[in-house]
Design an enzyme around this catalytic site. Structure first.
Site: not given
Ligand code: DNO
Length: 346
Positions: A196, A234, A261, A306-307, A320
């Site tokens: 990531h 991401c 992500h 993602d978020h 989340y």
């Molecule tokens: C946040 C996530 C991160 C991710 C870590 C992977 O929302 O994308 O905390 O899980 O960095 O190791």
């Protein structure tokens, strides 16, 4: 593309069948959350997560994350012991049908924002970052939900001291040492590692960060060419660095992107931004161009919205909640359908 959704295990207030009800959803992304970093996860716990997911009609092929012990990042002599445990985790994940492990190599802190409840004019909330708030922070006394470790004040001070003066090169060498050591386990278990990016992709609190720019990835793949050495793309992390050209990077690394992500952020000035709903029009990350670059270049990995924001009165975990991530999932599913059909891939 395999559409997935993060599920925080049995303690998650979002039940698996709600996740299954999201159109196009095929699997969950989860982890064993109650084992200290550096220890081997109980295989029975992994298998239970898999059984629960499968019973709800969902796959469990991605783990996020198997956290990396700080001694490995620091290159301490004890790292070999922790690497052995990590290898066993990879083997166990393989036994549970996991195909991809997401992890990061950020010293001490994982993702970082200055506000977990930024209020939008329409009543939604989301994560945000401002330079002014960042400058006000006391690095010896921080807490943010979502970190894989939470430290006592003393532990945190000790760790920050241990990293003092560490160069980017040393941290990178420690990453390469770790990856070279675990690749045989990945080969055996047929599990892909997906690093990531640093979030945000620059040094914070004088700690070096090494995974956030195009040249970082070039260097990483040159050092460890094994195909199990891959990335989590991401967009919210990489996109916070305005120096990054995300569609270009998505195209260039599509065959190493095992996990995507997709997340939106909107800049309000040169340095400050808030996270927003997933649509391209709602921020500075061109989600459409990124999806197009991924599809054109044969991306076949896992993807999760993602978020998201917290909307419709939901009091979800910051980033989340269910609703906005579900909206994001259908938006992303629609984009993929359109782009794949345009390119004759569906
Ligand atoms: C946040 C996530 C991160 C991710 C870590 C992977 O929302 O994308 O905390 O899980 O960095 O190791």
């Amino acid at each position: 593309m395999k559409l997935t959704f993060r599920w925080y295990g049995e303690k998650d207030c979002i039940p698996l069948n709600y996740i299954k009800q999201i159109p196009g959803m095929t699997g969950v992304v989860t982890a064993v959350y109650d084992t200290p970093v550096g220890e081997v996860w109980d295989l029975a716990k992994l298998l239970r997560l898999k059984e629960l997911s499968n019973a709800a009609g969902l796959n469990m092929e991605v783990i996020e994350s198997v956290p990396v012990h700080e001694d490995i990042k620091l290159g301490r002599p004890t790292r070999d012991k922790y690497i052995e445990a990590y290898k066993q985790n990879i083997i166990n994940c393989g036994k549970a049908g996991v195909k991809c492990i997401c992890y990061n190599f950020m010293p001490v802190f994982d993702w970082f924002r200055t506000d977990l409840c930024f209020k939008h004019p329409d009543g939604a909330t989301s994560l945000a970052y401002t330079e002014a708030d960042f400058k006000k922070l006391d690095k010896t006394n921080l807490r943010l939900p979502g970190w894989d470790e939470s430290y006592t004040k003393e532990e945190l001070a000790g760790l920050l001291k241990a990293y003092e003066g560490m160069s980017h090169q040393t941290l990178f060498d420690n990453l390469v040492y770790f990856l070279k050591a675990i690749m045989p386990a990945c080969d055996e278990a047929n599990v892909d590692m997906a690093i990531h990016p640093d979030d945000p992709p620059w040094d914070i609190f004088d700690l070096p960060r090494i995974v956030g720019r195009e040249e970082d990835y070039d260097r990483l793949f040159a050092a460890v060419p094994n195909k199990h050495n891959g990335i989590t793309f991401c967009t919210g992390s990489l996109g916070a660095g305005r120096f990054n050209d995300l569609p270009k990077m998505a195209a260039k690394y599509a065959d190493r992107i095992y996990f995507a992500h997709l997340r939106q952020l909107k800049f309000v000035n040169d340095t400050d931004f808030y996270e927003n709903g997933h649509r391209t029009e709602d921020g500075n990350v061109d989600i459409y161009k990124i999806v197009k670059a991924l599809v054109e270049n044969g991306f076949d990995g896992y993807l999760r919205p993602d978020h998201g924001r917290n909307v419709w009165g939901e009091q979800g975990k910051p980033g989340y909640g269910l609703f906005d991530r579900a909206l994001g999932a259908t938006y992303l599913g629609g984009l993929f359908e359109a782009v794949e059909k345009d390119l004759g891939k569906r």
